[in-house]
Design an enzyme around this catalytic site. Structure first.
Site, short mmCIF file in Angstrom:
data_model
loop_
_atom_site.label_atom_id
_atom_site.label_comp_id
_atom_site.label_asym_id
_atom_site.label_seq_id
_atom_site.Cartn_x
_atom_site.Cartn_y
_atom_site.Cartn_z
N HIS A 201 -16.28 5.90 -18.58
CA HIS A 201 -17.10 6.77 -17.41
C HIS A 201 -18.31 6.78 -17.52
O HIS A 201 -19.04 6.72 -16.44
CB HIS A 201 -16.66 8.27 -17.20
CG HIS A 201 -15.12 8.07 -16.42
ND1 HIS A 201 -14.00 8.06 -17.50
CD2 HIS A 201 -14.96 8.05 -15.40
CE1 HIS A 201 -13.01 7.94 -16.50
NE2 HIS A 201 -13.42 7.94 -15.36
N GLU A 445 -2.29 5.00 -10.10
CA GLU A 445 -2.77 4.84 -11.27
C GLU A 445 -1.64 4.48 -12.48
O GLU A 445 -2.22 4.16 -13.35
CB GLU A 445 -4.01 5.78 -11.82
CG GLU A 445 -4.73 6.33 -10.68
CD GLU A 445 -5.74 7.06 -11.14
OE1 GLU A 445 -6.73 6.69 -11.57
OE2 GLU A 445 -5.53 8.41 -11.10
N ASP A 469 -7.29 2.80 -14.70
CA ASP A 469 -5.87 3.32 -15.04
C ASP A 469 -4.80 2.52 -14.97
O ASP A 469 -4.03 2.18 -15.89
CB ASP A 469 -5.82 4.86 -14.57
CG ASP A 469 -6.99 5.77 -15.63
OD1 ASP A 469 -7.03 5.69 -16.74
OD2 ASP A 469 -7.40 6.61 -14.69
N CYS A 516 -9.83 1.57 -5.57
CA CYS A 516 -11.27 2.29 -5.79
C CYS A 516 -11.65 1.97 -7.30
O CYS A 516 -12.62 2.65 -7.64
CB CYS A 516 -11.21 3.66 -5.39
SG CYS A 516 -10.03 4.64 -6.54
C1 PEP Z 1 -9.32 4.47 -11.81
O1 PEP Z 1 -8.68 4.89 -12.57
O2 PEP Z 1 -9.27 3.43 -11.32
C2 PEP Z 1 -10.20 5.21 -11.17
C3 PEP Z 1 -10.93 5.07 -9.97
O3 PEP Z 1 -10.40 6.55 -11.71
P1 PEP Z 1 -11.14 6.85 -12.82
O4 PEP Z 1 -11.92 5.69 -13.37
O5 PEP Z 1 -12.18 7.97 -12.62
O6 PEP Z 1 -10.29 7.45 -13.76
MG MG Z 2 -8.47 6.91 -13.02
#
Ligand code: PEP
Ligand code: MG
Length: 589
Positions: A201, A445, A469, A516
């Site tokens: 993140h 996910e 994920d 996304c």
């Molecule tokens: C993902 O898992 O692709 C996602 C968009 O969520 P995050 O990266 O915040 O876990």
């Molecule tokens: Mg995610």
């Protein structure tokens, strides 16, 4: 005998993982994120009195620091918020803690820092065992304050990423999401970490801030020294310690060339997202902060496809209230109306524990398989409802879509929606406005959600695939483990087949699919994803120009052929090469 000047440090080239594009050069700021190391030694008798004075002074300095923070918070946020620090001041007045430390010192005659550390740790451990939530939280207060006292005893100035005074390249063993949330955006020239991966993140935040970043350098923090300069090549994942003049000159040229490319992409970025054969496609933005509407507009995104709300929680040392969240969501929604803003409910836990609420997130063997996201929210309806109510209220000010992270199947979706219905009923009774037609979707996910997409679709208005994920769970590759980062393959046939399956089932149910995850922002996958039938891509805004450039220079029929060819192949690296060739031909540079 003459004392020689230290030899100039020579140039060292290190290969890591490219995490955020761009080139940066500057002096290092080494940030080590860990509990302070406390030395232990015996104190000579003649220094016993001075040792006690040292302790009293550290307590006094800490009190002043906490008081100062309290005043700042009171000025900026209000009196109630400042009261949180009352607990910290109380810890500093706590006679039991102080007397016990002094008694320990009398008995052992070991340095006061180690005596205090031992006593504070015992207290923290005791508080963590208590069943009462309020008292458990006091354990967190003791930890916070004791770290401050220790920093003062040890003569450390607390290093905070939010307090970078000069422009620096941040070199860290790791950057937690809360550090990332409080990062001084204007002073961090680049970010380089020992650990981490493309989808951690902190890296996602760096990318959206356009801060060049390279991760997975393993032992870099042990190699750098204060005063070193460092060059970060976020394109190739290279870090050069103490680069020579020749290297700097070469990188100057590379940077100029990259800027020319970026300029070309930006020039075409205000044009419609339409393929050569006339198919209009949708590119949305991923945002982490409510104040990013200007960025969304600058990059001509079609609204927000993912608003990661957890940064509201991570950037604060307490849970944000309904009013605070409402103000925050409304800010973004109003600024972008009538464009849609897709707000994702809290995805906390995993690599994003809330340190201020450590008791809610006990240490887990497998945090990514543990207590996170919707699992946490359904288990803590009070926290969940505050957020749902705030999102619902914001929906009255524009176009809001709501989605839940880490849904595993239809049942969980139903349970989340049931809480949402309760919130709607409450708001109606209170006469508070919200969009009654608010669309609600699920993130895809978890493999079980993908496999049962047909069932899940019955409860959803849309799907949004979180490939970060999804890939980690499909391939069993921890997304933040740099040792296995090379095995994290978005072009694995299992990933492609899963994506295709989700698209087919969603379209059968007449709902749309967005992607996304970070895969959506990688230009080499733009054609593949649209070719697989994905309806929308959502990415960090600075990645939009490349995606738009590619789709404007491709035919949808060719993208479909590319996806078909990829689906028939079995080697991730060959599929990757095929997609890269397709993208390079469209980019033309
Ligand atoms: C993902 O898992 O692709 C996602 C968009 O969520 P995050 O990266 O915040 O876990
Ligand atoms: Mg995610």
């Amino acid at each position: 005998m003459s004392v020689k000047d230290p030899a100039p440090r020579s140039e060292t080239v290190l290969q890591g993982i490219s995490a955020s594009q761009g080139i940066a050069y500057g002096q290092v700021f080494v940030y080590i994120q860990s509990d302070l190391e406390v030395p232990e030694y015996e104190v000579e008798e003649r220094l016993w009195a001075a040792e006690v004075v040292r302790f009293e002074e550290a307590l006094m300095v800490t009190r002043k620091q906490v008081q100062k923070i309290m005043n700042e918070v009171e000025r900026n946020l209000g009196e109630d918020e400042a009261r949180i620090f009352d607990a910290h001041l109380l810890v500093l007045e706590d006679q039991a803690l102080i007397t016990e430390t002094l008694r320990e010192f009398e008995n052992t005659r070991r340095n006061i820092d180690s005596c205090f550390n031992g006593v504070a740790r015992r207290y923290i451990a005791a508080f963590e065992q208590i069943d009462d939530e309020y008292l458990r939280e006091r354990g967190g207060d003791i930890r916070d304050v004791s770290q401050r006292v220790l920093a003062n005893l040890l003569g450390h100035t607390a290093q905070r990423l939010s307090k970078l005074v000069e422009k620096r390249i941040v070199v860290a063993n790791d950057i937690s999401p809360s550090d990332a949330a409080s990062l001084d955006r204007s002073a961090a020239l680049g970010i380089v970490t020992d650990s981490g991966s493309k989808t951690s993140h902190a890296v996602i935040v760096a990318r959206s801030m356009k801060i060049p970043a390279v991760v997975g350098l393993r032992t870099l923090t042990a190699k750098v020294q204060a005063g070193d300069s460092i060059l970060v090549d976020g394109y190739e994942g290279v870090v050069i310690l103490n680069p020579t003049e020749t290297t700097l000159f070469r990188y100057g040229q590379i940077q100029r060339q990259k800027r020319t490319h970026e300029q070309r992409l930006m020039e075409a970025n205000s044009l419609p997202s339409v393929t050569l054969d006339g198919v209009a496609l949708t590119l949305r933005a991923n945002v982490e902060y409510a104040d990013e509407s200007a960025l969304v507009r600058e990059y001509h995104a079609d609204g927000v496809g993912l608003f990661r709300t957890e940064f509201l929680y991570l950037g604060s040392d307490r849970m944000p209230t309904e009013e605070e969240q409402y103000a925050s969501y409304r800010q973004l929604v109003q600024a972008l109306a009538p464009m849609p803003v897709t707000i994702r409910t809290l995805d906390i836990g995993g690599d994003k524990p809330i340190s201020s609420h450590a008791h809610l997130f006990p240490k887990e063997e497998n945090p990514f398989l543990g207590y996170r996201a919707i699992r946490f929210c359904l288990d803590n309806p009070d926290v969940f409802k505050v957020q749902l109510r705030a999102i619902l209220r914001a929906s009255a000010h524009g176009t809001v879509l709501l989605m839940y992270p880490m849904i595993s199947g239809r049942d969980e979706m139903r349970r989340a929606n049931a809480v949402l219905e309760v919130c709607k009923t409450e708001l109606s009774a209170e006469g508070k406005a919200f969009d009654a037609k608010l669309r609600v979707g699920s993130m895809i996910e978890i493999p079980s959600a993908a496999m049962t997409a047909d069932l899940l679709a019955l409860e959803c208005d849309f799907f949004s695939v979180g490939t970060n994920d999804l890939i980690q769970y499909l391939l069993a590759i921890d997304r933040v483990n740099d040792r296995i980062a090379h095995l994290y393959e978005p072009t694995h046939p299992a990933v492609l087949r899963t994506l295709r399956h989700v698209v087919v089932e969603a379209h059968r149910a007449k709902i749309k699919v967005s992607v996304c995850g970070e895969m959506a922002g990688e230009p080499i996958f733009t054609a593949l994803l649209f070719g697989l039938g994905v309806d929308e891509l959502s990415m960090t805004p600075p990645m939009i120009p490349a995606a738009r450039y590619i789709l404007r220079n491709m035919k949808m029929t060719d993208a479909k052929k590319l996806a078909q060819a990829a689906m028939a192949m079995d080697s991730p690296s060959e599929i990757h090469a095929l997609c890269a060739k397709f993208a390079e031909e469209r980019l033309g540079f």
